[in-house]
Design an enzyme around this catalytic site. Structure first.
Site, short mmCIF file in Angstrom:
data_model
loop_
_atom_site.label_atom_id
_atom_site.label_comp_id
_atom_site.label_asym_id
_atom_site.label_seq_id
_atom_site.Cartn_x
_atom_site.Cartn_y
_atom_site.Cartn_z
N SER A 191 0.79 -1.23 0.00
CA SER A 191 0.00 0.00 0.00
C SER A 191 0.82 1.28 0.00
O SER A 191 0.33 2.32 -0.40
CB SER A 191 -0.95 0.00 1.19
OG SER A 191 -0.25 -0.23 2.38
N HIS A 219 -5.65 -3.77 -1.86
CA HIS A 219 -5.47 -2.78 -2.92
C HIS A 219 -5.50 -3.40 -4.31
O HIS A 219 -5.35 -2.69 -5.31
CB HIS A 219 -4.16 -2.00 -2.71
CG HIS A 219 -4.25 -0.95 -1.65
ND1 HIS A 219 -4.84 0.27 -1.86
CD2 HIS A 219 -3.84 -0.96 -0.36
CE1 HIS A 219 -4.78 0.98 -0.76
NE2 HIS A 219 -4.18 0.26 0.18
N LYS A 250 -12.29 -0.38 -0.22
CA LYS A 250 -11.47 0.47 -1.10
C LYS A 250 -12.15 0.58 -2.46
O LYS A 250 -13.16 1.27 -2.57
CB LYS A 250 -10.04 -0.07 -1.12
CG LYS A 250 -9.39 0.17 0.25
CD LYS A 250 -8.03 -0.42 0.42
CE LYS A 250 -7.51 -0.05 1.81
NZ LYS A 250 -6.58 -1.04 2.35
C1 LIG Z 1 -6.55 -1.25 3.82
C2 LIG Z 1 -6.02 -2.61 4.06
C3 LIG Z 1 -6.65 -3.46 4.96
C4 LIG Z 1 -7.82 -3.01 5.80
O1 LIG Z 1 -9.00 -3.02 5.06
P1 LIG Z 1 -10.29 -2.27 5.68
O2 LIG Z 1 -11.41 -2.89 4.94
O3 LIG Z 1 -10.10 -0.82 5.44
O4 LIG Z 1 -10.30 -2.61 7.13
C5 LIG Z 1 -6.17 -4.75 5.10
N1 LIG Z 1 -5.10 -5.16 4.41
C6 LIG Z 1 -4.44 -4.37 3.54
C7 LIG Z 1 -3.28 -4.89 2.79
C8 LIG Z 1 -4.88 -3.05 3.34
O5 LIG Z 1 -4.25 -2.25 2.49
#
Ligand SMILES: *Cc1c(COP(=O)(O)O)cnc(C)c1O
Length: 402
Positions: A191, A219, A250
């Site tokens: 990320s 992502h 996301k």
């Molecule tokens: C953003 C993210 C999460 C968390 O996801 P949410 O649905 O926002 O709790 C988990 N793992 C990775 C790799 C992320 O980038």
């Protein structure tokens, strides 16, 4: 008596000390407040800006089909689900969403969680009981790290994307114990740098050691692969990655996480994943909007094409201006500036010029690799991206970055 009370130490005084310390280290930040819809142009802290800081890759959070699905679900089923999934909180919409996700991901079963974060903290302890070994990339997401902390399994962290290190760790662990459960965990897309995990090599190394592969595609969901099926589909590795985690928060535009894999995994998680057992399920509107989002991915693949066109255009523009944009292979593009204070200054100046790109420093990234992290979306127009590039050029020169 009263005197003693008055003189008693404030038991929360350490919080004030912590805040002073954050301020002294230049890490104190106020939350920015979005006062409009979350779109490519929005009102933040009273100012209209073009945002490069949301994870709303496809603009689905305001898509008419998602809005309508959420409204219909509220009218038909109300605002909340009223219970945890294992008591009375499993509604038909939850089951429909899970069936749809299983079909979309080409797996036997999926199970949804309140968020991607709770998904990782719920699933990892079930897959790695005491006596197992977890092998995890050093740059994996915080929710994976916390999931690992909740287990009694042995942990081995390998340097980011270092396949040789992964392979030799796996050989050592397997040689020491032929029967042990080994779980290899990696983000699908990292990320902070936007690089894609080297999944074909990871899968090969895991197969050699008879290890489970677990890919967290937060992502990658909605961004990579056919119709946004994720990094496993992108590399054509379906069937060779046993466990995939995705987020619905996301690119999918709503909220939630899910795990995709064999039916047996779902059944065991239903009985033992703690956030599933002990925290209330999604409101009907969330499940309904997620369901609509998967249908949009299936029927409007042009959104994903637009996202990638925009990403290529913006990356090329930043590179042409002479910025250090790292090794990104996805719509996440870091603009690496060095010191944390400089990244925050850059971000603040861009904001004054109408562009919101969050500054990110230590401890999220190493202090000398502080950066602005930008994410373009399918919604950005060419004109908006040009305005952003012009602002990056102006402020980049002002701060002697280019
Ligand atoms: C953003 C993210 C999460 C968390 O996801 P949410 O649905 O926002 O709790 C988990 N793992 C990775 C790799 C992320 O980038």
């Amino acid at each position: 008596m009263t005197n003693t009370t008055a003189r008693a130490r404030n038991p929360l005084a350490f919080l004030d000390a912590e805040i002073d310390d954050l301020k002294a280290r230049g890490l104190y930040r106020r939350l920015r407040v979005v006062e409009s819809e979350q779109r490519s142009r929005c009102v933040i802290d009273g100012r209209e800006v073009i945002t490069l800081s949301s994870n709303n890759y496809l603009g689905l959070n305001t898509h008419p089909r998602l809005r309508q699905a959420a409204i219909d679900a509220v009218e038909r089923y109300g605002a909340g689900s009223g219970a945890v999934r294992t008591i009375a909180g499993t509604m038909s919409l939850h089951e429909q969403l899970e069936a749809k996700l299983a079909e979309f991901k080409h797996v036997e079963a999926t199970l949804t969680f309140q968020s991607g974060f709770t998904c990782n903290t719920g699933v990892i302890p079930v897959l790695a009981p005491e006596g197992a070994t977890i092998v995890s990339d050093a740059l994996n997401h915080a929710s994976i790290i916390d999931g690992i902390r909740l287990t009694k399994a042995e942990r081995r962290i390998f340097p980011h994307a270092d396949i040789d290190a992964l392979r030799s760790t796996l050989r050592d662990v397997r040689a020491a114990d032929a029967a042990r459960t080994i779980l290899v965990i990696t983000d699908g897309v990292f990320s902070m740098d936007g690089d894609i995990a080297r999944l074909p090599e990871i899968v090969e190394a895991a197969e050699e050691a008879e290890a489970i592969v677990y890919v967290d595609d937060a992502h990658g969901s909605g961004v990579l692969g056919r119709n946004g099926r994720g990094s496993v589909d992108h590399f054509d590795l379906s069937g060779r990655v046993q466990v995939q985690v995705g987020t619905l928060s996301k690119a999918i535009g709503v909220l939630g996480g899910y795990v995709a894999g064999p039916a047996s995994l779902r059944t065991v998680l239903e009985h033992s994943a703690r956030p599933f057992l002990f925290s209330t399920s999604h409101p009907p509107a969330v499940a309904a909007a997620c369901l609509a989002a998967i249908e949009v991915l299936e029927t409007e693949p042009e959104l994903i094409e637009r996202l990638w066109d925009n990403a290529r255009y913006f990356k090329a523009g930043l590179a042409r201006l002479g910025f250090d944009i790292g090794q990104s292979e996805t719509p996440i593009t870091p603009v690496i500036v060095g010191a944390g204070a400089l990244a925050h200054r850059f971000s603040d100046r861009l904001f004054e010029e109408g562009v919101f790109a969050m500054g990110i420093g230590f401890p999220t990234v190493p202090e000398d690799k502080s950066r602005l992290r930008t994410i373009v979306t399918a919604e950005h127009t060419a004109e908006e991206l040009d305005l952003c590039l012009a602002a990056f050029e102006r402020i980049g020169r002002e701060l002697a970055l280019i």
